[in-house]
Design an enzyme around this catalytic site. Structure first.
Site, PDB file in Angstrom:
ATOM      1  N   GLU A   1      28.332  12.205 -39.912  1.00 28.02           N
ATOM      2  CA  GLU A   1      27.235  12.802 -40.694  1.00 28.02           C
ATOM      3  C   GLU A   1      26.054  13.236 -39.831  1.00 28.02           C
ATOM      4  OE1 GLU A   1      29.038  10.233 -41.506  1.00 28.02           O
ATOM      5  OE2 GLU A   1      29.592  10.350 -43.612  1.00 28.02           O
TER       6      GLU A   1
ATOM      7  N   GLY B   1      32.774  10.258 -45.495  1.00 31.03           N
ATOM      8  CA  GLY B   1      33.022   9.609 -46.779  1.00 31.03           C
ATOM      9  C   GLY B   1      34.427   9.018 -46.848  1.00 31.03           C
TER      10      GLY B   1
ATOM     11  N   ALA C   1      33.619  14.310 -47.406  1.00 35.45           N
ATOM     12  CA  ALA C   1      33.156  15.079 -48.567  1.00 35.45           C
ATOM     13  C   ALA C   1      33.815  16.456 -48.577  1.00 35.45           C
ATOM     14  CB  ALA C   1      31.642  15.227 -48.501  1.00 35.45           C
TER      15      ALA C   1
ATOM     16  N   GLU D   1      34.077   5.701 -45.254  1.00 33.82           N
ATOM     17  CA  GLU D   1      33.280   4.840 -46.139  1.00 33.82           C
ATOM     18  C   GLU D   1      34.146   4.336 -47.298  1.00 33.82           C
ATOM     19  OE1 GLU D   1      29.969   7.768 -46.547  1.00 33.82           O
ATOM     20  OE2 GLU D   1      28.730   6.004 -46.168  1.00 33.82           O
TER      21      GLU D   1
END
Ligand code: NAD
Length: 693
Positions: free
Chosen positions: A126, A103, A62, A106
C-alpha cells in the site's frame, strides 16, 4: 467458475474463490465469500475450513477497477469478512500460492492459520500508493513477525517469499506438493491434535529493540521527503506494540483515512493508474495484429545505438548492430562491454549472465545481414539527409513485414518515412540516455504509421521493460519540447540573479530528482547549443539567455568534458559549484546591463514548473499527446519529476488552473515576459472551471 466454489472433503470445507486473473477482492467476490463462510460455519458436517484462490494467485488485494467507487466500501468490506472469520468457532486456514498482496494478505492474516507454497509472494504494497494497509495489516503483521521485520515489509511494500517466513505465525507450514491437499491435511491435523483457535489479534508484539521506532522515523522522513506514508507506517506499527488490538486498528484507520485524503496518495494513485492508461490507445482495436519481435537490428553503435542494443540483449532478444566502418563498430562494442563489466563489478550482474547478453549482440558492416530482423532501429547522427539515406537502404534490404524505427530526437518522422515505400511500417522510438537504463520510451506515431506498427511497438516497449508513451510528430516530441521551456526559464533565472546551484537546489528541494543544470551537464550542453543555433534561424522569436552558449564556447559541455555549469573531479559525477561559472554569469549581467536581484526559491520553482505546464497544455491542444496523463507519465518515467506530485499536468490541477494563470500574468510583467502567454487550452479549461486530468 462461480466467484466461490464450495466442496467438503471429510470434515473440512474447501472454499475456492475466483476473480480472474488475480482474485482481487471485488465486491461480488466478498459477497460470495461471506455466503460460503456462513454456509461452512452452519454446516454440521464441517469442522474446519480451507480458503484457497483459483488460478494463479491467492489474492492480489483490492480490486482497482472499484477504486474510488462506492463498491470498494460496500458491505461486506474486508474488515467485516475478517471479523466473520475471527468470530468463528471452527478453524479457518488460508492456503496461499502465487501472491497474497495488500488486502489479500490482510485477509489471509484474518484466518487462524496459513499454509503456503514455498515461492508464494507475500506483501503489503500500500505504501507505494501513498497509503498504509487499512484492514488491520499494520496490527496483525507485527504480531506475526515481530515489529522490526513487519515494518520492513510495510515501509518497503516489497514482497517476501513464503518460505522465508516458515515457522513464524505468518506461515505455519510450507506445502511442497499439491497445495489444497496439503492445506486439508493441515486442517485435519489441527482437528486431530485439538489445537486451539489462534487469532493473530491475540498475540503480543515482539519489539527487540526499543529505540527502533524513533530511528526508523528519522531515517524514513529523510529518505522520503514530501511523502507522509512511510512515517505513518511507523506510527501504526508502533501503535500495534503500544495499544490494545482494537485501539490499534482504530489508529490505523485514522492514519489510512488521512493518507487517502492527502494530495500525495492522490498523485501516486494517478501515477499508478496512468501507467496502465497510457498503454491503451484510443482507436486501436484490441484485436489489432501484433507483429512478434523475435530479433532486432540497430544501425549506429554510438551512445544510443549501443544502449538500445543492450536493451534488446537484456530482454533476451538477439540483435545485430551495424556501423559505417570497422573502427566505429569496435568502439561501440568496447563501450557495451565496458558498461556490462561495470555492472558486474558492482555485483548487479554475474559474469555468466553478462556473457550470455553479449552473445546476443552480433555485429556487421553489411545491411544485407539485417534482412531477417523483425525491426530495425536507426540511431545514426541527427541529420535528416543521413537518416533518409539509411532508411532508403533499410527499406530496400529488410524483409517485407519488418518495422523501421528511428531514434531521432528532433527530426520529422514523416519526412523520414517518405524516403521509404512502406511509411505505414515507419515509427519513432525515442529512447532516453542511457537507453539500457532509462524507463521512458516515446513512441512517435507518424501520419502514416499503421495501427499494427504502433501496437507492435507498444508491445515491444513492454518486452524491453520500458514505459511506452505515444507522441505525435513535432520538434522535441512531448518530453524535450517541454523541457526546452523549462530550461529557458532556468537560464533566464541566471541572467536575473540566481546561480546554477541555487536553481538546482530549489527544484531538488521541491522534489525533482536532479536540478536543470546538473541535468544539462549530464545530457551534454552541446546538444542544446546545437538546437539553439538551429532555432536562431528557424524560430528567431524563441528567446534565450546567452549564458549557456558562452559556456559551450569554452568547451564546457558538462560531465563528458569534466566541466559545464559545474566542475567535476576526475572519476566523479558529483557537481561542484565553480567560481569560473559565477564570474562568467556576472560578466554577462554587466554586459547586458542587468542589475541582479535576489530570487526566492518559490519563484524559481513556479517559473520552471509552470513553463512545463504551459507547453504541456499546447502539446495537448495540438493532439501531440493523447491525454494529459500521457504527459505526466513521460515526466515521471523520463525526467525525474516527483511521483508524489503526479506529473506536471496533475500538479497543475492540484494548484488550480486559475492560480497557474494568475502567476503567469505576474511573470508576464517581468523579464522576457513574452514567454508567459497562457496556452489556449489552459485558458479555456480555467474559464470552464475544468482540469487537465
Ligand atoms: P553518436 O554520435 O554517439 O552515434 C552515432 C553513431 O552512428 C556513430 O557511431 C556513427 O559512426 C554512426 N553512424 C553515422 N552514420 C552512419 C551510417 N550512415 N551508417 C551506420 N552508422 C552510422 O550519437 P547518439 O548520441 O548515439 O545519437 C544517435 C541518435 O539518437 C541521434 O538521432 C540523436 O538525436 C538520438 N538521441 C540521442 C540521445 C542522447 O542523449 N545522446 C537521446 C535520444 C536520442
Amino acid at each position: 467458475m462461480p466467484p466461490a466454489d464450495y466442496s467438503v472433503r471429510g470434515s473440512v470445507a474447501a472454499i475456492t474463490f475466483s476473480n480472474p486473473p488475480m482474485n482481487t477482492m471485488a465486491h461480488a467476490l466478498r459477497v460470495a465469500l461471506r455466503e460460503r463462510l456462513q454456509q461452512a460455519f452452519a454446516d454440521p458436517a464441517v469442522r474446519a475450513v480451507v480458503l484457497i484462490g483459483a488460478g494463479r494467485a491467492f489474492c492480489a488485494g483490492a480490486e482497482i477497477r472499484e477504486f474510488d467507487s462506492p463498491l470498494s466500501v460496500a458491505s461486506p468490506n474486508l474488515r467485516e469478512l475478517i471479523a466473520l472469520i475471527e468470530s468463528s468457532a471452527k478453524p479457518v486456514v488460508a492456503a496461499i500460492h502465487g501472491f497474497a498482496m495488500g488486502g489479500g494478505l490482510e485477509f489471509a492474516m484474518g484466518c487462524h492459520y496459513r499454509v503456503a507454497a514455498p515461492a508464494a509472494q507475500l506483501a503489503l504494497p500500500e505504501v507505494k500508493l501513498g497509503l498504509l494497509p487499512g484492514a488491520g495489516g499494520t496490527q496483525r503483521l507485527p504480531r506475526a513477525l515481530g515489529a522490526e521485520r513487519a515494518l520492513g515489509m510495510i515501509v518497503s511494500g516489497d514482497p517476501i517469499e513464503a518460505r522465508s517466513a516458515a515457522g513464524t505465525a505468518l506461515v505455519d507450514a510450507v506445502v511442497e506438493g499439491d497445495l489444497l491437499d496439503g492445506a486439508i491435511a493441515f486442517a485435519e491435523a489441527l482437528l486431530a491434535q485439538n489445537r486451539p483457535l489462534r487469532r493473530l489479534r491475540d498475540l503480543a508484539v515482539n519489539v527487540a529493540n526499543p529505540g527502533f521506532f524513533a530511528r526508523e522515523r528519522e531515517r524514513l522522513a529523510a529518505a522520503h521527503r514530501g511523502l507522509p506514508a512511510p512515517v505513518k507506517c511507523v506510527d501504526a506499527v508502533e501503535a500495534a506494540a503500544r495499544l490494545a488490538f482494537d485501539e490499534g486498528v482504530k489508529f490505523e484507520r485514522r492514519c489510512f483515512d488521512e493518507l487517502l485524503a492527502g494530495g500525495e496518495s492522490k498523485a501516486l494513485r494517478h501515477a499508478f493508474f496512468g501507467e496502465r492508461a497510457v498503454t491503451k490507445i484510443p482507436g486501436i482495436p484490441e484485436d489489432t495484429r501484433i507483429r512478434e519481435i523475435r530479433s532486432a537490428a540497430v544501425v549506429g553503435a554510438g551512445t544510443m545505438g549501443g544502449g538500445i542494443a543492450m536493451a534488446f540483449a537484456n530482454a533476451g532478444i538477439p540483435v545485430k548492430l551495424l556501423e559505417a566502418n570497422p573502427e566505429a563498430l569496435d568502439k561501440g562494442m568496447a563501450a557495451i562491454r565496458r558498461n556490462y563489466a561495470a555492472t558486474v563489478a558492482r555485483g548487479k550482474l554475474t559474469q555468466a549472465e553478462m556473457d550470455k547478453r553479449i552473445a546476443r549482440i552480433s555485429t556487421t558492416l553489411a545491411y544485407t545481414a539485417l534482412r531477417d530482423a523483425d525491426i530495425a532501429i536507426e540511431a545514426v547522427f541527427e541529420d535528416l539527409q543521413v537518416k533518409k539515406q539509411v532508411f532508403t537502404v533499410l527499406d530496400d534490404v529488410m524483409k517485407a513485414d519488418a518495422i523501421l524505427a528511428t531514434n531521432t530526437s528532433t527530426l520529422d518522422v514523416d519526412a523520414i518515412a517518405a524516403s521509404t515505400t512502406r511509411p505505414q511500417a515507419v515509427i519513432g522510438t525515442h529512447f532516453f540516455s542511457p537507453a539500457n537504463v532509462m524507463r521512458l520510451l516515446e513512441i512517435v506515431r507518424g501520419a502514416k504509421t499503421s495501427n499494427e506498427t504502433l501496437a507492435s511497438v507498444m508491445k515491444l516497449a513492454k518486452m524491453l521493460g520500458k514505459t511506452g508513451v505515444v507522441s505525435g510528430v513535432c520538434d522535441g516530441f512531448i518530453g524535450n519540447r517541454m523541457v526546452e521551456r523549462y530550461l529557458q526559464q532556468a537560464f533566464f533565472l541566471l541572467d536575473e540573479g540566481a546561480l546554477p546551484q541555487q536553481v538546482d537546489r530549489a527544484l531538488q528541494d521541491w522534489g525533482m530528482a536532479m536540478g536543470p543544470f546538473a541535468m544539462s551537464d549530464l545530457a551534454g550542453n552541446d546538444i542544446g547549443w546545437h538546437i539553439r543555433k538551429r532555432r536562431a534561424i528557424e524560430r528567431p522569436e524563441f528567446a534565450y539567455s546567452k549564458i549557456p552558449d558562452r559556456l559551450c564556447e569554452l568547451g564546457r559541455f558538462g560531465q563528458k568534458t569534466g566541466s559545464g555549469f559545474y566542475r567535476y573531479e576526475t572519476g566523479s559525477r558529483a557537481p561542484v559549484p565553480d567560481p569560473v561559472v559565477d564570474k562568467l554569469i556576472e560578466d554577462y549581467r554587466a554586459e547586458a546591463r542587468i542589475t541582479p536581484r535576489t530570487i526566492a526559491d518559490g519563484e524559481i520553482v513556479e517559473r520552471c514548473i509552470f513553463a512545463l505546464i504551459n507547453e504541456g497544455a499546447r502539446i495537448l491542444e495540438e493532439g501531440i499527446a493523447l491525454r494529459a496523463v500521457d504527459i505526466d507519465i513521460v515526466y515521471l518515467a523520463g525526467y525525474g519529476f516527483p511521483r508524489y506530485r503526479g506529473g506536471p499536468m496533475f500538479f497543475a490541477d492540484t494548484v488550480g488552473l486559475g492560480n497557474v494563470i494568475a502567476a503567469m500574468e505576474k511573470y508576464r510583467k517581468g523579464y522576457h515576459g513574452e514567454c508567459w502567454t497562457p496556452a489556449t487550452l489552459l485558458a479555456k479549461l480555467c474559464a470552464e472551471d475544468k482540469a487537465f486530468t
